[in-house]
Design a protein around this motif. Sequence first.
Motif, PDB file in Angstrom:
ATOM      1  N   ALA A 130     -41.820  53.289 -14.559  1.00 22.47           N
ATOM      2  CA  ALA A 130     -41.838  53.374 -13.095  1.00 22.47           C
ATOM      3  C   ALA A 130     -43.233  53.053 -12.582  1.00 22.47           C
ATOM      4  N   ILE A 131     -43.303  52.250 -11.528  1.00 19.85           N
ATOM      5  CA  ILE A 131     -44.571  51.947 -10.870  1.00 19.85           C
ATOM      6  C   ILE A 131     -44.643  52.814  -9.625  1.00 19.85           C
ATOM      7  N   ARG A 132     -45.409  53.897  -9.703  1.00 19.29           N
ATOM      8  CA  ARG A 132     -45.414  54.911  -8.663  1.00 19.29           C
ATOM      9  C   ARG A 132     -46.045  54.439  -7.349  1.00 19.29           C
ATOM     10  N   ASP A 133     -46.848  53.393  -7.402  1.00 17.35           N
ATOM     11  CA  ASP A 133     -47.487  52.897  -6.183  1.00 17.35           C
ATOM     12  C   ASP A 133     -46.465  52.550  -5.100  1.00 17.35           C
ATOM     13  N   TYR A 134     -45.287  52.119  -5.525  1.00 20.88           N
ATOM     14  CA  TYR A 134     -44.297  51.615  -4.574  1.00 20.88           C
ATOM     15  C   TYR A 134     -43.194  52.619  -4.270  1.00 20.88           C
TER      16      TYR A 134
END
Length: 260
Positions: A130-134
């Motif tokens: 998971a890319i938490r920035d988005y």
Amino acid sequence: MKYARICYQGETLDVTVENNNDVRLKDGRLLKEADVEWLPPAMGNMFALGLNYADHAEELEFKAPTEPLVFIKSPTTYTGHLKNTWRPDHVDYMHYECELVAVMGKKARNVSQAEALSYVAGYTLCNDYAIRDYLENYYRPNLRVKNRDSTTPVGPYIITTDEVPDPSTLTLRTWINGELKQEGTTADMIFNVPYLIEYLSSFMTLQPGDMIATGTPKGLADVKPGDKVVVEMEGIGSLTNFIVTESEYFKKYGTNALGE
């Protein structure tokens, strides 16, 4: 029994897997793990669970859900054992998620919990990066968080249900560069595999090859280019992949190279 999909000498093959991940071809030849290209063992839709472990929900400062929080991952997101996963350039936080995956063996519609496991062909692992920035909402992960090409390692193989009599009592672990970062048990799932099959099949038809990724417990950490990430589960096996930069990945494989 363990069975897998591999690419060997340019041909995609269905094979059985023996001890130490040795691969048995249909002609009887035995190949070593490093001598083949591992492909995702199933290619159906993946129904993934958010916040399905209470300790993970607490870790993220959310209440545990009272109904399954499900999102769908497309097959283009899958990649295989010993493959590369790319971290998008210029993001601050990308983490692993070690998950038990139930693979459907036959069509399921309106299946009860009591019958649910008879519809399962076997189990595998996934690492649902998971890319938490988005992330806009923990309850509904958007596409940029969870559906990037080749960023969900799956495999190495499917192990049949007779070898996993109880999927609700398995220890799972995640390692980064040999350091233990996450440890939990499937006993802490909020919604177990039979419940999820009953729930999903109550309003849609599950097809053979579809997968249910059952969520991850607490213990998340950021991954960086150069990291070796191993997710493992008791009685099932381990799944390894390597983190590279976005620019490195697409320079090597090109924009049309999926599943690398």
